[in-house]
Design a protein around this motif. Structure first.
Motif, short mmCIF file in Angstrom:
data_model
loop_
_atom_site.label_atom_id
_atom_site.label_comp_id
_atom_site.label_asym_id
_atom_site.label_seq_id
_atom_site.Cartn_x
_atom_site.Cartn_y
_atom_site.Cartn_z
N ARG A 109 0.84 -1.20 0.00
CA ARG A 109 0.00 0.00 0.00
C ARG A 109 0.87 1.25 0.00
N ALA A 110 0.46 2.21 -0.80
CA ALA A 110 1.26 3.41 -1.02
C ALA A 110 1.46 4.21 0.26
N GLU A 111 0.40 4.34 1.06
CA GLU A 111 0.45 5.27 2.19
C GLU A 111 1.34 4.81 3.33
N SER A 112 1.67 3.51 3.39
CA SER A 112 2.50 3.03 4.50
C SER A 112 3.79 2.37 4.02
N MET A 113 4.20 2.65 2.79
CA MET A 113 5.44 2.07 2.26
C MET A 113 6.65 2.50 3.09
N TYR A 114 6.66 3.75 3.55
CA TYR A 114 7.76 4.25 4.37
C TYR A 114 7.89 3.42 5.65
N ASN A 115 6.76 3.11 6.26
CA ASN A 115 6.77 2.33 7.51
C ASN A 115 7.28 0.92 7.27
N LEU A 116 6.92 0.34 6.13
CA LEU A 116 7.40 -0.99 5.78
C LEU A 116 8.91 -0.99 5.60
N ALA A 117 9.43 0.00 4.87
CA ALA A 117 10.87 0.10 4.64
C ALA A 117 11.62 0.27 5.95
N THR A 118 11.06 1.08 6.86
CA THR A 118 11.69 1.29 8.16
C THR A 118 11.74 0.01 8.96
N ASN A 119 10.66 -0.76 8.93
CA ASN A 119 10.61 -2.01 9.69
C ASN A 119 11.63 -3.01 9.17
N ILE A 120 11.81 -3.07 7.86
CA ILE A 120 12.81 -3.97 7.27
C ILE A 120 14.20 -3.59 7.75
N ASP A 121 14.52 -2.29 7.75
CA ASP A 121 15.83 -1.83 8.22
C ASP A 121 16.02 -2.15 9.70
N GLU A 122 14.96 -2.00 10.50
CA GLU A 122 15.06 -2.28 11.93
C GLU A 122 15.28 -3.77 12.19
N LEU A 123 14.60 -4.61 11.42
CA LEU A 123 14.79 -6.05 11.56
C LEU A 123 16.23 -6.45 11.22
N ASP A 124 16.76 -5.87 10.16
CA ASP A 124 18.12 -6.20 9.74
C ASP A 124 19.16 -5.71 10.74
N SER A 125 18.87 -4.63 11.43
CA SER A 125 19.81 -4.14 12.45
C SER A 125 19.88 -5.09 13.63
#
Length: 252
Positions: A109-125
């Motif tokens: 979904r377009a409106e929460s793509m930023y949140n998805l990207a942030t969560n992926i980076d947090e998981l990888d950290s």
């Protein structure tokens, strides 16, 4: 007698009206929900189109959540949220499924793509080297790409065969050229037994031939062809009579 494709991952969506206590409360007060009983899904691509506020994204979100996806997007394995803003409509719908389950799936979904990207980076950290989530998305942080590039990267790298993909206004981040590229990618995945359910304003995406288009208009939803949609007609009229439209729109 209508032939039923039991291999379709989501065959039909039913609104359980008997469970609704107050039809005048949101989201049941949305005209489209008031008048909708059931909606048959195309085995390959289903488009839901309509004006802003028509309820298409609310309906799409409910389908995704009822299927088990995180309200803010991602696979079924994502459970992050930044704001609990999704409606309770998913509790009042029934998904009629086929006999086979998908091997992959994604709610984009377009409106929460930023949140998805942030969560992926947090998981990888947390996971550290050697087990990076981002490797399934092309290997480059989605935050290090433009909005459109990150969208397309998800489709190219994370989407795979035998999957169910629910997309909410994916064209929001894509240029017209990239929307055409998206048609190619959708077609590649459809050939690999994937099913798409897409809400969109894009006449380009709606041209995908092996699909069903449902348009929400005048508080009703009906099946149409792409040329009948208001989006297609307005876009075509504007481009064919640009000066006329500008004179009307910009006339003081």
């Amino acid at each position: 007698m209508e032939e039923i494709n039991y291999n379709t991952f989501i065959r039909e969506v039913k609104i359980n009206k008997e469970k609704i206590e107050n039809i005048n409360e949101y989201p049941f007060s949305l005209p489209i929900i008031k008048h909708l009983e059931r909606l048959k899904m195309h085995p390959k691509v289903t488009f839901i189109v309509g004006e802003n506020g028509s309820g298409k994204s609310t309906l799409l979100e409910a389908i995704a959540v009822a299927y088990g996806f995180n309200p803010e997007g991602g696979t079924k394995n994502f459970n992050f949220y930044t704001k609990n803003s999704h409606s309770i409509l998913y509790e009042y719908i029934t998904l009629v499924k086929g006999i086979k389950s998908p091997k992959d799936g994604f709610f984009l979904r377009a409106e929460s793509m930023y949140n998805l990207a942030t969560n992926i980076d947090e998981l990888d950290s947390v996971l550290g080297p050697g087990a990076r989530v981002i490797d399934s998305y092309g290997g480059k942080s989605l935050h290090d790409q433009s909005h459109g590039e990150s969208f397309f990267s998800v489709m190219l790298n994370r989407f795979s065969k035998n999957g169910i993909y629910i997309l909410d206004e994916p064209e929001a981040a894509l240029s017209p050229c990239r929307q055409m590229s998206m048609l190619t990618r959708i077609n590649e995945l459809v050939r690999e037994n994937c099913q798409f359910i897409i809400s969109t304003h894009s006449p380009i995406l709606m041209t995908y031939p092996d699909s069903t288009i449902y348009e929400i208009k005048d508080s009703k939803i009906r099946e149409v062809n792409v040329e009948e949609t208001e989006h297609f007609q307005i876009t075509k009229s504007f481009l064919n009579s640009k000066e006329k439209f500008l004179n009307i729109l910009l006339n003081d």
